[in-house]
Design a protein around this motif. Structure first.
Motif, PDB file in Angstrom:
ATOM      1  N   GLN A  18       0.836  -1.196   0.000  1.00  0.00           N
ATOM      2  CA  GLN A  18       0.000   0.000   0.000  1.00  0.00           C
ATOM      3  C   GLN A  18       0.875   1.252   0.000  1.00  0.00           C
ATOM      4  OE1 GLN A  18      -3.125  -0.014  -0.953  1.00  0.00           O
ATOM      5  NE2 GLN A  18      -4.293  -0.381   0.920  1.00  0.00           N
ATOM      6  N   THR A  19       1.927   1.244   0.810  1.00  0.00           N
ATOM      7  CA  THR A  19       2.833   2.386   0.855  1.00  0.00           C
ATOM      8  C   THR A  19       3.690   2.458  -0.399  1.00  0.00           C
ATOM      9  OG1 THR A  19       2.883   2.292   3.271  1.00  0.00           O
ATOM     10  CG2 THR A  19       4.675   3.483   2.194  1.00  0.00           C
ATOM     11  N   GLU A  20       4.038   1.300  -0.962  1.00  0.00           N
ATOM     12  CA  GLU A  20       4.783   1.293  -2.222  1.00  0.00           C
ATOM     13  C   GLU A  20       3.955   1.915  -3.337  1.00  0.00           C
ATOM     14  OE1 GLU A  20       6.981  -1.875  -5.254  1.00  0.00           O
ATOM     15  OE2 GLU A  20       6.081  -2.609  -3.393  1.00  0.00           O
ATOM     16  N   GLY A  21       2.632   1.749  -3.268  1.00  0.00           N
ATOM     17  CA  GLY A  21       1.755   2.403  -4.230  1.00  0.00           C
ATOM     18  C   GLY A  21       1.011   1.486  -5.177  1.00  0.00           C
ATOM     19  N   LEU A  22       0.959   0.185  -4.897  1.00  0.00           N
ATOM     20  CA  LEU A  22       0.229  -0.712  -5.788  1.00  0.00           C
ATOM     21  C   LEU A  22      -1.232  -0.281  -5.894  1.00  0.00           C
ATOM     22  CD1 LEU A  22       2.792  -2.478  -5.575  1.00  0.00           C
ATOM     23  CD2 LEU A  22       1.267  -4.460  -5.596  1.00  0.00           C
ATOM     24  N   GLY A  23      -1.745  -0.341  -7.120  1.00  0.00           N
ATOM     25  CA  GLY A  23      -3.096   0.118  -7.391  1.00  0.00           C
ATOM     26  C   GLY A  23      -3.153   1.527  -7.928  1.00  0.00           C
ATOM     27  N   ASP A  24      -2.036   2.246  -7.877  1.00  0.00           N
ATOM     28  CA  ASP A  24      -1.972   3.633  -8.349  1.00  0.00           C
ATOM     29  C   ASP A  24      -0.801   3.728  -9.322  1.00  0.00           C
ATOM     30  OD1 ASP A  24      -2.404   6.333  -8.642  1.00  0.00           O
ATOM     31  OD2 ASP A  24      -1.672   6.891  -6.652  1.00  0.00           O
ATOM     32  N   PHE A  34      -0.246   6.654  -1.967  1.00  0.00           N
ATOM     33  CA  PHE A  34      -0.554   7.711  -1.011  1.00  0.00           C
ATOM     34  C   PHE A  34       0.693   8.395  -0.472  1.00  0.00           C
ATOM     35  CE2 PHE A  34       0.055   4.271   2.107  1.00  0.00           C
ATOM     36  CZ  PHE A  34       0.747   4.925   3.105  1.00  0.00           C
ATOM     37  N   ALA A  35       1.791   7.653  -0.304  1.00  0.00           N
ATOM     38  CA  ALA A  35       3.003   8.269   0.251  1.00  0.00           C
ATOM     39  C   ALA A  35       3.582   9.285  -0.722  1.00  0.00           C
ATOM     40  CB  ALA A  35       4.028   7.197   0.597  1.00  0.00           C
ATOM     41  N   ASP A  36       3.634   8.937  -2.005  1.00  0.00           N
ATOM     42  CA  ASP A  36       4.080   9.905  -3.005  1.00  0.00           C
ATOM     43  C   ASP A  36       3.175  11.127  -2.992  1.00  0.00           C
ATOM     44  OD1 ASP A  36       5.789   7.825  -3.704  1.00  0.00           O
ATOM     45  OD2 ASP A  36       5.466   8.060  -5.862  1.00  0.00           O
ATOM     46  N   ARG A  37       1.877  10.888  -2.921  1.00  0.00           N
ATOM     47  CA  ARG A  37       0.920  11.995  -2.959  1.00  0.00           C
ATOM     48  C   ARG A  37       1.061  12.891  -1.723  1.00  0.00           C
ATOM     49  NH1 ARG A  37      -3.315  11.356  -6.664  1.00  0.00           N
ATOM     50  NH2 ARG A  37      -3.240   9.413  -7.866  1.00  0.00           N
ATOM     51  N   PRO A  77      14.448  11.194   9.713  1.00  0.00           N
ATOM     52  CA  PRO A  77      13.220  11.881   9.296  1.00  0.00           C
ATOM     53  C   PRO A  77      12.648  12.774  10.389  1.00  0.00           C
ATOM     54  CG  PRO A  77      12.721   9.627   9.910  1.00  0.00           C
ATOM     55  CD  PRO A  77      14.229   9.757   9.929  1.00  0.00           C
ATOM     56  N   ASP A  78      11.973  13.840   9.978  1.00  0.00           N
ATOM     57  CA  ASP A  78      11.160  14.578  10.937  1.00  0.00           C
ATOM     58  C   ASP A  78       9.683  14.216  10.772  1.00  0.00           C
ATOM     59  OD1 ASP A  78      10.675  16.003   8.585  1.00  0.00           O
ATOM     60  OD2 ASP A  78      11.850  17.735   9.212  1.00  0.00           O
ATOM     61  N   LEU A  79       9.358  13.470   9.697  1.00  0.00           N
ATOM     62  CA  LEU A  79       8.033  12.897   9.523  1.00  0.00           C
ATOM     63  C   LEU A  79       8.190  11.485   8.975  1.00  0.00           C
ATOM     64  CD1 LEU A  79       4.900  13.094   9.377  1.00  0.00           C
ATOM     65  CD2 LEU A  79       5.179  13.936   7.042  1.00  0.00           C
ATOM     66  N   ALA A  80       7.450  10.546   9.540  1.00  0.00           N
ATOM     67  CA  ALA A  80       7.464   9.166   9.042  1.00  0.00           C
ATOM     68  C   ALA A  80       6.044   8.632   9.050  1.00  0.00           C
ATOM     69  CB  ALA A  80       8.357   8.278   9.904  1.00  0.00           C
ATOM     70  N   THR A  81       5.700   7.861   8.022  1.00  0.00           N
ATOM     71  CA  THR A  81       4.455   7.101   8.046  1.00  0.00           C
ATOM     72  C   THR A  81       4.809   5.627   8.186  1.00  0.00           C
ATOM     73  OG1 THR A  81       4.387   7.111   5.607  1.00  0.00           O
ATOM     74  CG2 THR A  81       3.038   8.741   6.763  1.00  0.00           C
ATOM     75  N   VAL A  82       4.075   4.949   9.056  1.00  0.00           N
ATOM     76  CA  VAL A  82       4.264   3.515   9.284  1.00  0.00           C
ATOM     77  C   VAL A  82       2.909   2.853   9.061  1.00  0.00           C
ATOM     78  CG1 VAL A  82       4.933   1.723  10.899  1.00  0.00           C
ATOM     79  CG2 VAL A  82       6.102   3.945  10.954  1.00  0.00           C
ATOM     80  N   VAL A  83       2.794   2.103   7.976  1.00  0.00           N
ATOM     81  CA  VAL A  83       1.538   1.424   7.646  1.00  0.00           C
ATOM     82  C   VAL A  83       1.865  -0.048   7.394  1.00  0.00           C
ATOM     83  CG1 VAL A  83      -0.400   1.286   6.044  1.00  0.00           C
ATOM     84  CG2 VAL A  83       0.538   3.529   6.685  1.00  0.00           C
ATOM     85  N   ALA A  84       1.399  -0.910   8.279  1.00  0.00           N
ATOM     86  CA  ALA A  84       1.731  -2.333   8.188  1.00  0.00           C
ATOM     87  C   ALA A  84       0.646  -3.142   8.876  1.00  0.00           C
ATOM     88  CB  ALA A  84       3.084  -2.603   8.844  1.00  0.00           C
ATOM     89  N   GLY A  85       0.604  -4.434   8.557  1.00  0.00           N
ATOM     90  CA  GLY A  85      -0.296  -5.345   9.250  1.00  0.00           C
ATOM     91  C   GLY A  85      -1.328  -6.017   8.368  1.00  0.00           C
ATOM     92  N   VAL A  86      -1.623  -5.451   7.186  1.00  0.00           N
ATOM     93  CA  VAL A  86      -2.647  -6.057   6.337  1.00  0.00           C
ATOM     94  C   VAL A  86      -2.197  -7.426   5.838  1.00  0.00           C
ATOM     95  CG1 VAL A  86      -3.897  -5.858   4.157  1.00  0.00           C
ATOM     96  CG2 VAL A  86      -3.711  -3.886   5.682  1.00  0.00           C
ATOM     97  N   ASN A  87      -0.938  -7.567   5.453  1.00  0.00           N
ATOM     98  CA  ASN A  87      -0.462  -8.880   5.017  1.00  0.00           C
ATOM     99  C   ASN A  87      -0.533  -9.901   6.155  1.00  0.00           C
ATOM    100  OD1 ASN A  87       0.195  -8.288   2.281  1.00  0.00           O
ATOM    101  ND2 ASN A  87       2.024  -7.212   2.980  1.00  0.00           N
ATOM    102  N   ASP A  88      -0.304  -9.440   7.373  1.00  0.00           N
ATOM    103  CA  ASP A  88      -0.421 -10.336   8.528  1.00  0.00           C
ATOM    104  C   ASP A  88      -1.861 -10.804   8.723  1.00  0.00           C
ATOM    105  OD1 ASP A  88       2.353  -9.970  10.212  1.00  0.00           O
ATOM    106  OD2 ASP A  88       1.799  -8.144   9.169  1.00  0.00           O
ATOM    107  N   LEU A  89      -2.817  -9.905   8.481  1.00  0.00           N
ATOM    108  CA  LEU A  89      -4.224 -10.247   8.653  1.00  0.00           C
ATOM    109  C   LEU A  89      -4.630 -11.449   7.807  1.00  0.00           C
ATOM    110  CD1 LEU A  89      -5.822  -6.682   8.488  1.00  0.00           C
ATOM    111  CD2 LEU A  89      -5.911  -8.211  10.461  1.00  0.00           C
TER     112      LEU A  89
END
Length: 271
Positions: A18-24, A34-37, A77-89
């Motif tokens: 999702q963070t890599e951008g698959l689907g976009d 979303f991260a690029d955006r 970084p002074d800003l980081a996004t951490v999005v994980a867990g869907v593959n674990d689900l």
């Protein structure tokens, strides 16, 4: 709660597909996501911002913790996004506490180094695909733990799980696992709003215009086509012990300037 007048100069994204951008976009023309955006929105108000994206598709929370946290910290970084867990689900032996433990370890390490961290919650997958109903208790448990860990470490949470628009099929790609271009746009807008960035607001929560529902045999056929085209191949990879991310590296491992046009940010100054 982040300050509305805080600026960010070094943004690092950690995560999976999702963070890599698959689907976009795609692997030929380039993935946006979303991260690029979000990086592009940051750059519109702070042109000197630099952005790195360490995400790799298929990664579990433990792998993101093990492989991406240290490189992220090294980038300062002074800003980081951490999005994980869907593959674990999606794994048979999902453990919400274990997954949340890896997320919290990343939250703690990044915030301890002075980064402001943001994350998202996971929408109800059964609203996107009826076959995903068994996952609902897992999603609920993971979201609860994400919120709890975020409160302990001052992490900003974009509550994409709480608004009905997050379950609109038009925000999801045909594989129903990744956001569509419109979905990535909404996720970026949700994060920008949660971070109180300039020109952000709550319009990302607004519903799309009504669409005619799928009914009868057409709806059943859509489920069968999805199962054959996406669920089946995914299960085959799992049985073979393979991942879509095998052999892949981060698409943007270094902090680099951000382009603010409509081209994928991942193409900007990467060579």
């Amino acid at each position: 709660m982040p300050s509305a007048d805080r600026s960010y100069l070094r943004y690092v994204a950690l995560g999976d597909s999702q963070t890599e951008g698959l689907g976009d976009g795609d692997d030929t023309t380039g993935l946006r996501g979303f991260a690029d955006r979000l990086a592009e929105q940051l750059a519109r108000h702070e042109p000197s911002v630099e952005y790195a994206n360490l995400a790799v598709r298929g990664r579990l929370a433990a792998q993101i913790h093990a492989e991406q946290l240290a490189p992220a910290l090294a980038l300062g970084p002074d800003l980081a996004t951490v999005v994980a867990g869907v593959n674990d689900l999606l794994r048979p032996r999902f453990d919400a506490d274990e997954v949340a433990g890896h997320l919290e370890a990343m939250f703690a390490a990044l915030t301890a180094r002075g980064a402001h961290v943001a994350t998202i919650t996971v929408p109800d997958p059964s609203r996107i695909s009826p076959l995903a109903r068994p996952l609902v208790p897992r999603v609920t448990a993971l979201n609860q733990r994400i919120r709890q860990a975020a409160r302990r470490h001052g992490v900003t949470v974009a509550e994409t799980a709480l608004h009905p628009v997050g379950n609109d099929p038009r925000l999801w790609s045909t594989d129903r696992l990744h956001a569509s271009s419109l979905g990535h746009q909404r996720i970026a807008a949700a994060l920008a709003h949660a971070l109180r960035l300039p020109d952000s607001d709550d319009t990302w929560t607004h519903p799309l215009p009504p669409a005619p529902p799928l009914t009868g045999w057409y709806a059943a056929g859509a489920e069968l086509r999805w199962a054959a085209g996406f669920l089946g191949p995914w299960l085959v990879r799992r049985l073979r012990g393979r991942s879509s991310g095998d052999g892949r590296i981060a698409k943007r491992p270094l902090l680099l300037p951000v382009r603010t046009d409509d081209s994928p940010t991942s193409r900007a100054d990467t060579h």
